[in-house]
Design a protein around this motif. Structure first.
Motif, PDB file in Angstrom:
ATOM      1  N   ALA A   1       0.818  -1.210   0.000  1.00 35.34           N
ATOM      2  CA  ALA A   1       0.000   0.000   0.000  1.00 35.34           C
ATOM      3  C   ALA A   1       0.854   1.263   0.000  1.00 35.34           C
ATOM      4  CB  ALA A   1      -0.922   0.004   1.214  1.00 35.34           C
ATOM      5  N   LEU A   2       2.170   1.104   0.063  1.00 37.33           N
ATOM      6  CA  LEU A   2       3.109   2.233   0.042  1.00 37.33           C
ATOM      7  C   LEU A   2       2.845   3.208   1.183  1.00 37.33           C
ATOM      8  CD1 LEU A   2       3.242   2.968  -3.805  1.00 37.33           C
ATOM      9  CD2 LEU A   2       4.917   1.713  -2.442  1.00 37.33           C
ATOM     10  N   THR A   3       2.557   2.662   2.357  1.00 37.34           N
ATOM     11  CA  THR A   3       2.371   3.541   3.501  1.00 37.34           C
ATOM     12  C   THR A   3       3.695   4.195   3.870  1.00 37.34           C
ATOM     13  OG1 THR A   3       2.833   1.844   5.160  1.00 37.34           O
ATOM     14  CG2 THR A   3       0.558   2.009   4.363  1.00 37.34           C
ATOM     15  N   GLU A   4       3.618   5.361   4.455  1.00 32.65           N
ATOM     16  CA  GLU A   4       4.841   6.076   4.820  1.00 32.65           C
ATOM     17  C   GLU A   4       5.674   5.286   5.821  1.00 32.65           C
ATOM     18  OE1 GLU A   4       6.230  10.398   6.708  1.00 32.65           O
ATOM     19  OE2 GLU A   4       4.201  10.121   5.920  1.00 32.65           O
ATOM     20  N   VAL A   5       4.986   4.613   6.748  1.00 30.29           N
ATOM     21  CA  VAL A   5       5.707   3.820   7.751  1.00 30.29           C
ATOM     22  C   VAL A   5       6.511   2.703   7.086  1.00 30.29           C
ATOM     23  CG1 VAL A   5       5.436   2.227   9.690  1.00 30.29           C
ATOM     24  CG2 VAL A   5       4.094   4.333   9.600  1.00 30.29           C
ATOM     25  N   ALA A   6       5.903   2.004   6.140  1.00 30.97           N
ATOM     26  CA  ALA A   6       6.586   0.894   5.476  1.00 30.97           C
ATOM     27  C   ALA A   6       7.755   1.388   4.638  1.00 30.97           C
ATOM     28  CB  ALA A   6       5.597   0.118   4.610  1.00 30.97           C
ATOM     29  N   VAL A   7       7.530   2.458   3.880  1.00 27.20           N
ATOM     30  CA  VAL A   7       8.603   2.985   3.038  1.00 27.20           C
ATOM     31  C   VAL A   7       9.758   3.481   3.907  1.00 27.20           C
ATOM     32  CG1 VAL A   7       9.202   4.769   1.359  1.00 27.20           C
ATOM     33  CG2 VAL A   7       7.025   3.561   1.165  1.00 27.20           C
ATOM     34  N   THR A   8       9.434   4.176   4.970  1.00 26.64           N
ATOM     35  CA  THR A   8      10.481   4.674   5.871  1.00 26.64           C
ATOM     36  C   THR A   8      11.243   3.525   6.507  1.00 26.64           C
ATOM     37  OG1 THR A   8       9.193   6.674   6.347  1.00 26.64           O
ATOM     38  CG2 THR A   8      10.926   6.075   7.909  1.00 26.64           C
TER      39      THR A   8
END
Length: 231
Positions: free
Chosen positions: A174-181
Motif C-alpha cells: 500500500a506504500l504507507t509512509e511507515v513501510a517505506v520509511t
C-alpha cells in the motif's frame, strides 16, 4: 491368495495378481504373474485374449484415465492384501498404442503447463519491476535527498517476492509512509553504519541500534531535507 471364487465385484474386465503359484487351467502355463478367473478357474492372459495388453502401474491418474480412454480393450489389475483383507488396485492393462497416445496427450499438457508457468513468471517479474519503480519513486518523494540509484536499490531489496521484507507486506504494497520509511531505515542501518560489525562482535541488537541511532537519524534528516549526504 484369497479364494479365487470370490474376486471383488467390479464393472469391466478384472485381472488378478495371485499371491500363490497358479497355473492356467486351459494351457497349464505358469506360475502366472497375472490371471483372469473364468468360472472360478484361472486363465493366463493369452488364453483370456488379453496377452497383447501392457501393464500400467497405478500412480499417474491422468495417464491411467487417458490410457483407458484411448484403448478399445482394458482391464483393472488387483492384488489381495492379507493384512487389510481386501483386494487393492495395482494398475491397469491397456493397449500399447492407447498408452502411447495417452502419453502424448499428457506430454502436451505438461508442455502447456510449462508455457503457462513461464508466462506467469514473466508477468510476475514485470509486476515486480513496476512495483519496485513505484516504491523507489515513493522513497524519493519522502526522501528527496536519497540518490536515485540508492532508492532503486532499497526498493528492489525491500520488494523481493517471497522475501518477507517490508515491501511485500500489506503496508508495503500500500506504500504507507511507515513501510517505506522502514525500508529506508533498514538500508541506512546496514550500509551506512557499523551496525553489522557490532552484531558480529556480539553486541546485543537493541544496544547496537542505540549506538548507531544518531547516524541513522542524521542521514534520514538530510535526505528528507533534500541533501544527498549527511553533513
Amino acid at each position: 491368495m484369497a479364494p479365487l471364487t470370490t474376486p471383488p465385484h467390479r464393472t469391466g474386465l478384472l485381472v488378478i495378481q495371485p499371491l500363490k503359484r497358479r497355473h492356467c487351467g486351459e494351457c497349464h502355463a505358469g506360475p502366472l504373474q497375472m490371471l483372469v478367473l473364468e468360472d472360478g478357474a484361472p486363465r493366463c492372459l493369452d488364453c483370456a485374449d488379453l496377452g497383447h495388453l501392457v501393464f500400467l502401474p497405478r500412480g499417474d491418474t491422468a495417464l491411467t484415465r487417458r490410457s483407458r480412454e484411448e484403448s478399445a480393450l482394458s482391464a483393472v489389475v488387483v492384488r489381495f492384501n492379507r493384512r487389510k483383507g481386501r483386494y487393492e488396485r495395482q494398475g491397469v492393462l491397456v493397449e500399447e498404442a492407447g498408452l502411447a497416445r495417452a502419453e502424448e496427450r499428457c506430454l502436451a499438457d505438461a508442455e502447456a503447463r510449462r508455457r503457462r508457468r513461464m508466462r506467469d513468471a514473466r508477468r510476475r517479474a514485470q509486476e515486480d519491476v513496476r512495483f519496485a519503480e513505484v516504491f523507489a519513486a515513493e522513497i524519493r518523494r519522502l526522501f528527496p535527498g536519497c540518490p536515485a540509484d540508492r532508492a532503486r536499490d532499497i526498493a528492489g531489496h525491500a520488494s523481493v517476492r517471497g522475501s518477507g521484507r517490508v515491501g511485500r507486506s500489506a503496508a508495503g504494497r500500500a506504500l504507507t509512509e511507515v513501510a517505506v520509511t522502514s525500508a529506508v531505515v533498514a538500508s541506512v542501518r546496514h550500509m551506512d553504519t557499523p551496525y553489522d560489525r557490532l552484531l558480529m562482535g556480539g553486541v546485543p541488537r537493541h544496544e547496537a541500534r542505540r549506538r548507531i541511532g544518531a547516524v541513522v537519524e542524521t542521514t534520514l534528516g538530510a535526505w528528507r531535507a533534500g541533501v544527498s549526504e549527511a553533513g
